[in-house]
Design an enzyme around this catalytic site. Structure first.
Site, short mmCIF file in Angstrom:
data_model
loop_
_atom_site.label_atom_id
_atom_site.label_comp_id
_atom_site.label_asym_id
_atom_site.label_seq_id
_atom_site.Cartn_x
_atom_site.Cartn_y
_atom_site.Cartn_z
N HIS A 89 0.84 -1.19 0.00
CA HIS A 89 0.00 0.00 0.00
C HIS A 89 0.88 1.25 0.00
O HIS A 89 1.54 1.56 1.00
CB HIS A 89 -0.93 0.03 1.21
CG HIS A 89 -2.01 1.07 1.11
ND1 HIS A 89 -3.31 0.75 0.79
CD2 HIS A 89 -1.97 2.42 1.24
CE1 HIS A 89 -4.04 1.86 0.75
NE2 HIS A 89 -3.24 2.89 1.02
N HIS B 96 1.53 5.24 -2.49
CA HIS B 96 1.06 6.14 -3.53
C HIS B 96 2.25 6.89 -4.13
O HIS B 96 3.27 7.07 -3.46
CB HIS B 96 0.08 7.18 -2.97
CG HIS B 96 -0.91 6.63 -2.01
ND1 HIS B 96 -2.05 5.97 -2.42
CD2 HIS B 96 -0.94 6.63 -0.64
CE1 HIS B 96 -2.74 5.59 -1.35
NE2 HIS B 96 -2.08 5.97 -0.27
N TYR C 108 -6.97 17.23 0.02
CA TYR C 108 -5.65 17.73 0.41
C TYR C 108 -4.82 17.92 -0.85
O TYR C 108 -5.17 17.44 -1.93
CB TYR C 108 -4.95 16.75 1.36
CG TYR C 108 -4.76 15.35 0.80
CD1 TYR C 108 -3.63 15.02 0.04
CD2 TYR C 108 -5.70 14.36 1.02
CE1 TYR C 108 -3.46 13.75 -0.48
CE2 TYR C 108 -5.53 13.07 0.50
CZ TYR C 108 -4.41 12.78 -0.24
OH TYR C 108 -4.24 11.51 -0.77
N ARG D 110 -10.22 0.35 -6.27
CA ARG D 110 -10.40 0.90 -4.94
C ARG D 110 -11.72 1.65 -4.85
O ARG D 110 -12.06 2.45 -5.73
CB ARG D 110 -9.26 1.86 -4.60
CG ARG D 110 -9.24 2.28 -3.14
CD ARG D 110 -8.19 3.35 -2.90
NE ARG D 110 -7.74 3.37 -1.51
CZ ARG D 110 -7.07 4.37 -0.95
NH1 ARG D 110 -6.79 5.45 -1.66
NH2 ARG D 110 -6.69 4.30 0.32
N HIS E 191 -6.02 -0.41 5.90
CA HIS E 191 -5.63 0.16 7.18
C HIS E 191 -6.33 -0.47 8.38
O HIS E 191 -6.87 0.22 9.25
CB HIS E 191 -5.88 1.68 7.17
CG HIS E 191 -5.22 2.40 6.02
ND1 HIS E 191 -3.98 2.04 5.53
CD2 HIS E 191 -5.64 3.44 5.25
CE1 HIS E 191 -3.66 2.85 4.52
NE2 HIS E 191 -4.65 3.69 4.32
N ASP F 42 2.08 2.64 3.37
CA ASP F 42 1.21 3.80 3.15
C ASP F 42 2.04 5.03 2.78
O ASP F 42 1.58 6.16 2.95
CB ASP F 42 0.33 4.07 4.37
CG ASP F 42 -0.79 5.07 4.12
OD1 ASP F 42 -1.26 5.18 2.97
OD2 ASP F 42 -1.18 5.77 5.09
#
Length: 299
Positions: free
Chosen positions: A33, A35, A51, A126, A181, A249
């Site tokens: 996981h 990005h 954000y 997702r 998560h 993450d």
């Protein structure tokens, strides 16, 4: 600056100086996981969004992996790109053996686009119900019916505490389910929360996977080691070690705690999963099965 941009505050980037963790990871370990963001001049963000991240590039991500001892990764389409998967796909095309992807798709995505995404390394979609730019949960089942034959899964960014009958909501779901998560349920609630109990029942079906990731998203602490998360992680691992995967993450977007060093997250895993064989299963074998990595046989 437009009103949409005013509503999307800038967020900090990751610790850009990862250290080598004390825990040595097994060969073939996978970060399931993360990005990539930017360069924003090439891959502009969508509006509205929750954000605005700084650039956190593929090169930085892979350098962080090299320091940690991670050899494979799964990039997840972030909410700030909406359904434009271009930045993620650019990264997957650069490293097709090393990376897999989880896309965000509109309900009417053409079959030809699904084919292209699959060829490019996407193995899931997702459904994000927590941030602007995501796909509503109502879209999940029709999309799941379309991607199931490709062997994809549906990954939910969801607070299971808001879904006390999650196992019933997803009963008969046409594709495997992955929960981000650790269920995104605050640790103070998780032990007795009906939604967390429903997640445990969903695990029992064998059609659900959970990501051991984002401890700072459910902790009551403000900094590493987020030790109150350990009982939640251990509970999940005891229940179905064959359905757990782990992720950094990175670059840790939109968190309310102090920014961790990614080595801290590896070392938390040693505490959550003290048995080396179980850790190898979570880091190597389970991702090989879920994400269809080449040349990684379970065992």
């Amino acid at each position: 600056m437009t009103p949409e941009h005013d509503e999307a505050p800038p967020i900090p980037g990751p610790d850009r100086h990862p250290r080598r963790p004390a825990l040595v990871l097994p060969p073939g370990s996978c970060d399931c996981h993360a990005h990539v963001f930017g360069p924003a001049a090439r891959f502009p963000y969508s509006t509205p969004r929750s954000y605005t991240p700084p650039d956190s590039t593929l090169a930085e991500y892979l350098a962080m992996h090299d320091t940690l001892g991670v050899q494979r990764g799964v990039l997840v389409q972030p909410s700030v790109y909406g359904t434009d998967n271009s930045a993620m796909m650019d990264a997957l095309h650069a490293h097709p053996e090393r990376l897999r992807g989880v896309a965000v798709l509109a309900p009417d995505v053409p079959e030809a686009e699904l084919d292209a995404l699959h060829a490019g390394g996407v193995r899931g979609l997702r459904v994000n119900v927590l941030f602007k730019g995501g796909v509503p949960i109502s879209a999940a089942r029709p999309l799941a019916e379309r991607i199931a034959a490709r062997g994809w899964h549906v990954q939910f960014l969801i607070d299971v505490g808001n879904h006390p009958e999650l196992d019933r909501e997803l009963a008969g779901f046409p594709a495997p389910v992955v929960i981000d998560h650790m269920g995104h349920c605050a640790v103070a609630k998780a032990p007795t929360d009906p939604g967390f109990a429903a997640l445990m029942r969903l695990l029992d079906t064998g059609r659900c996977w959970v990501k051991l990731s984002g401890p700072y998203r459910i902790t009551a602490r403000q900094a590493v080691p987020f030790d109150d998360v350990a009982p939640v992680a251990r509970t999940l691992v005891r229940r179905r070690p064959d359905r757990m995967v782990w992720g950094t993450d990175w670059p840790h977007p939109s968190i309310a705690t102090a920014m961790p060093n990614d080595a801290d997250l590896v070392e938390m895993l040693a505490d959550w999963v003290p048995d080396a064989d179980t850790r190898r299963r979570i880091l190597v074998d389970n991702p090989a099965e879920l994400y269809d990595f080449p040349g990684l046989a379970a065992g």
